[in-house]
Enzyme design. Structure first.
Site, short mmCIF file in Angstrom:
data_model
loop_
_atom_site.label_atom_id
_atom_site.label_comp_id
_atom_site.label_asym_id
_atom_site.label_seq_id
_atom_site.Cartn_x
_atom_site.Cartn_y
_atom_site.Cartn_z
N ASN A 9 0.91 -1.21 0.13
CA ASN A 9 -0.01 -0.08 -0.10
C ASN A 9 0.98 1.20 -0.05
OD1 ASN A 9 -1.90 2.04 0.52
ND2 ASN A 9 -2.16 1.58 2.60
N TRP A 10 1.01 1.84 -1.17
CA TRP A 10 2.12 2.78 -1.33
C TRP A 10 1.14 4.31 -0.70
CZ3 TRP A 10 3.62 3.00 -6.93
CH2 TRP A 10 4.18 1.56 -7.34
N LYS A 11 0.00 4.28 -0.20
CA LYS A 11 -0.55 5.57 0.44
C LYS A 11 -0.36 6.51 -0.39
CE LYS A 11 0.08 3.11 4.75
NZ LYS A 11 0.36 3.32 6.46
N HIS A 95 -9.49 0.88 4.95
CA HIS A 95 -8.04 0.84 5.65
C HIS A 95 -8.41 2.06 7.06
CE1 HIS A 95 -4.12 2.35 6.47
NE2 HIS A 95 -3.52 1.23 5.68
N GLU A 97 -6.95 4.35 7.87
CA GLU A 97 -6.55 5.70 7.59
C GLU A 97 -7.81 6.25 7.09
OE1 GLU A 97 -1.94 5.12 7.50
OE2 GLU A 97 -3.04 5.35 5.43
N GLU A 167 -5.14 -5.15 10.73
CA GLU A 167 -4.25 -4.05 10.92
C GLU A 167 -4.23 -3.48 12.31
OE1 GLU A 167 -3.25 -2.13 6.90
OE2 GLU A 167 -5.13 -1.37 7.42
N GLY A 173 2.65 2.61 10.80
CA GLY A 173 3.44 3.64 10.66
C GLY A 173 3.95 4.18 11.94
N SER A 213 3.52 -2.08 10.11
CA SER A 213 4.84 -2.08 10.23
C SER A 213 5.49 -3.27 9.98
CB SER A 213 5.39 -1.56 11.66
OG SER A 213 5.04 -0.18 11.88
#
Length: 251
Positions: A9-11, A95, A97, A167, A173, A213
């Site tokens: 996942n490159w965000k 997700h 976020e 997650e 992160g 992570s």
């Protein structure tokens, strides 16, 4: 046997040229890996460009989100059909976020998942507890609710095109990772909830990924757990060397 998934996942990273450089460097490093589904999830604006760059490779393309309608007066949204048109086979939904910053709920995750499945996409369905929820011993309550409400109305056949990504929000992160035992415990619980909602064959077949992570240093230990079927990788997926090392965890 459940085929492992390693998804990056490159965000909100990688403009067009950077994205192409990354996958062009990555492809030769993972081309000999067998028995692992390899996925990258760039930002919307580079999806079609990355699709062209990975043509002929073993890498598949995912988007990081979608909307639940195919078209209409929904400024700024992207439909599942548009993702398919851009070359996606997968989409990340729910997700943490998206839940934390953009108001994603179990209901919207459910609506998006149904729309994505209807368009032919495979869904990477994200769940996970916050640090406050874990410290209050609410982890299992949160996970049960997220699975139950997020999968409402979906059939056993639908679940063949869903992978659950666990997650723990406190590990995303932060450099912190759930211990192998913590991750395995959560994954086994999630599989048990799917068995309660559907049946044991369906639960045994569904793939459950760990995210939070993930690094080359901890992937082997995580993948050694009986209920962990892959990883949703964040920061370590932004460099070809580190992501390929994770993909090659079994080498």
């Amino acid at each position: 046997m459940r085929t492992p998934i390693i998804a990056g996942n490159w965000k909100l990273f990688k403009k067009s040229s950077e994205a192409v450089d990354l996958v062009m460097n990555l492809a030769p490093l993972v081309k000999s890996v067998g028995g692992v589904e390899i996925i990258v999830a760039p930002v919307f604006t580079v999806l079609a460009t990355v699709k062209r760059a990975i043509a002929g490779s073993t890498i598949k393309l995912a988007a990081q989100d979608c909307f639940w309608e195919e078209e209409g007066a929904f400024t700024g949204e992207i439909s599942p059909g548009m993702l398919v048109d851009a070359g996606c086979s997968h989409v990340i939904i729910g997700h943490s976020e998206r839940r934390q910053y953009f108001g994603e709920t179990n209901e919207t995750v459910n609506r998006k998942s149904k729309a994505a499945l209807a368009a032919g996409l495979t869904v990477l369905f994200c769940i996970g507890e916050t640090l406050a929820e874990r410290e209050a011993d609410k982890t299992f309550d949160v996970l049960r609710t997220q699975v139950r409400d997020g999968l409402t109305g979906l059939t056993k056949e639908n679940l063949a095109r869903i992978a659950i990504a666990y997650e723990p929000v406190w590990a995303i992160g932060t450099g912190k990772t759930a211990t192998e035992d913590q991750a395995q415990e959560a994954h086994a619980f999630i599989r048990g909830v799917v068995a309660e909602l559907y049946d044991h064959p369906t639960a045994d077949a569904i793939r459950i990924l760990y995210g939070g992570s993930v690094k080359p240093e901890n992937i082997k230990g995580l993948m050694a757990q009986s209920d962990i079927d892959g990883a949703l990788v964040g920061g370590a997926s932004l460099k070809a060397d580190s992501f390929s090392a994770i993909v090659n965890y079994g080498a």
